[in-house]
Design an enzyme around this catalytic site. Structure first.
Site, mmCIF file in Angstrom:
data_model
loop_
_atom_site.group_PDB
_atom_site.id
_atom_site.type_symbol
_atom_site.label_atom_id
_atom_site.label_comp_id
_atom_site.label_asym_id
_atom_site.label_seq_id
_atom_site.Cartn_x
_atom_site.Cartn_y
_atom_site.Cartn_z
ATOM 1 N N MET A 93 -8.758 -2.735 2.284
ATOM 2 C CA MET A 93 -9.442 -1.532 2.778
ATOM 3 C C MET A 93 -10.020 -1.649 4.189
ATOM 4 O O MET A 93 -10.802 -0.802 4.590
ATOM 5 C CB MET A 93 -10.576 -1.155 1.811
ATOM 6 C CG MET A 93 -10.123 -0.947 0.390
ATOM 7 S SD MET A 93 -9.127 0.533 0.188
ATOM 8 C CE MET A 93 -10.423 1.733 0.049
ATOM 9 N N HIS A 112 1.550 1.211 1.014
ATOM 10 C CA HIS A 112 0.750 2.435 1.195
ATOM 11 C C HIS A 112 1.216 3.503 0.203
ATOM 12 O O HIS A 112 2.415 3.755 0.076
ATOM 13 C CB HIS A 112 0.898 2.949 2.631
ATOM 14 C CG HIS A 112 0.075 4.171 2.870
ATOM 15 N ND1 HIS A 112 -1.278 4.119 3.115
ATOM 16 C CD2 HIS A 112 0.395 5.486 2.849
ATOM 17 C CE1 HIS A 112 -1.749 5.348 3.242
ATOM 18 N NE2 HIS A 112 -0.758 6.199 3.088
ATOM 19 N N ASP A 148 -1.208 2.806 9.567
ATOM 20 C CA ASP A 148 -0.083 2.968 8.634
ATOM 21 C C ASP A 148 1.173 3.460 9.364
ATOM 22 O O ASP A 148 1.919 4.292 8.841
ATOM 23 C CB ASP A 148 -0.461 3.933 7.495
ATOM 24 C CG ASP A 148 -1.626 3.396 6.669
ATOM 25 O OD1 ASP A 148 -1.690 2.185 6.440
ATOM 26 O OD2 ASP A 148 -2.474 4.207 6.243
#
Ligand code: GRF
Length: 204
Positions: A93, A112, A148
């Site tokens: 995280m 993800h 991401d």
């Protein structure tokens, strides 16, 4: 046969870690060894799982640091001391420091829970559910300096059913996370991934 050493970075329950450990145990991921698990907080399911499996565990609790850079420095040193060939972010995280990303360029893999580039960041499943997509899914990718946004290794799509709530959708995605994570790590271990710009080619 010498095994490829990986360090896993975790923050939560640890089901992706469990999937990899099971694949190693069953011989499907025979070339991998998880030499250490590093958690960013104490008392996670992932930590318990790693201890149970006899894996070296270190908690680098983000709450115990005065600044982001202090945490980043400690995390990098915890990773470096294990000399991994591969770094795995399994529901981790924290945002990685630029230095860590650079040092593990093309050797840092993240899972993800959305079909990137849709829904990056936190709670990918919730974002997809609330947006109302009919197809959701997950992505395994190399980490770059963006959020991401690194080169995609594998993706899997799942339908969003009429009767789904967010939890039902997340559970369906999670099953696919475990599958494509294991497959992507296996491809990496066997030297089957070639990165060409943004594209990751899978060799025969
Ligand atoms: C997974 O959904 C992962 O994609 C997300 O966090 C979750 C981690 O689950 N980013 P677990 O700790 O591996 O069970």
């Amino acid at each position: 046969m010498s095994k490829l050493a990986a360090v896993a970075l975790v923050s939560g329950r640890g089901s992706n870690l469990a999937a990899l450990l099971e694949a190693i145990r069953s011989g499907r991921l025979a070339g991998l060894q998880i030499v250490a698990v590093i958690a960013d907080r104490p008392q996670t399911g992932a930590e318990a799982l790693a201890r149970h499996a006899g894996i070296d565990v270190q908690v680098v609790d983000f709450r115990g640091f005065a600044s982001r850079s202090d945490f980043d420095r400690e995390l990098l040193s915890a990773v470096e001391s294990r000399r991994p060939a591969l770094l795995l972010a399994l529901g981790f995280m924290r945002i990685f420091s630029a230095e860590l990303v650079e040092r593990y360029k093309h050797r840092l893999i993240n899972i993800h829970p959305s079909l990137l580039p849709a829904f990056p960041g936190m709670h990918g499943q919730r974002q997809a559910f609330e947006y109302g997509v009919k197809l959701a899914g997950c992505t395994v990718h190399f980490v770059d300096q963006g959020l991401d946004s690194g080169p995609i290794i594998l993706q899997a799509a799942v339908p969003v059913n009429e009767t789904d709530d967010e939890a039902a959708l997340a559970a369906r995605i999670l099953t696919e996370e475990h599958r494509i994570l294991t497959e992507a790590v296996d491809l990496f271990v066997r030297g089957k991934l070639r990165i060409e710009g943004r594209r990751v080619r899978i060799l025969e």
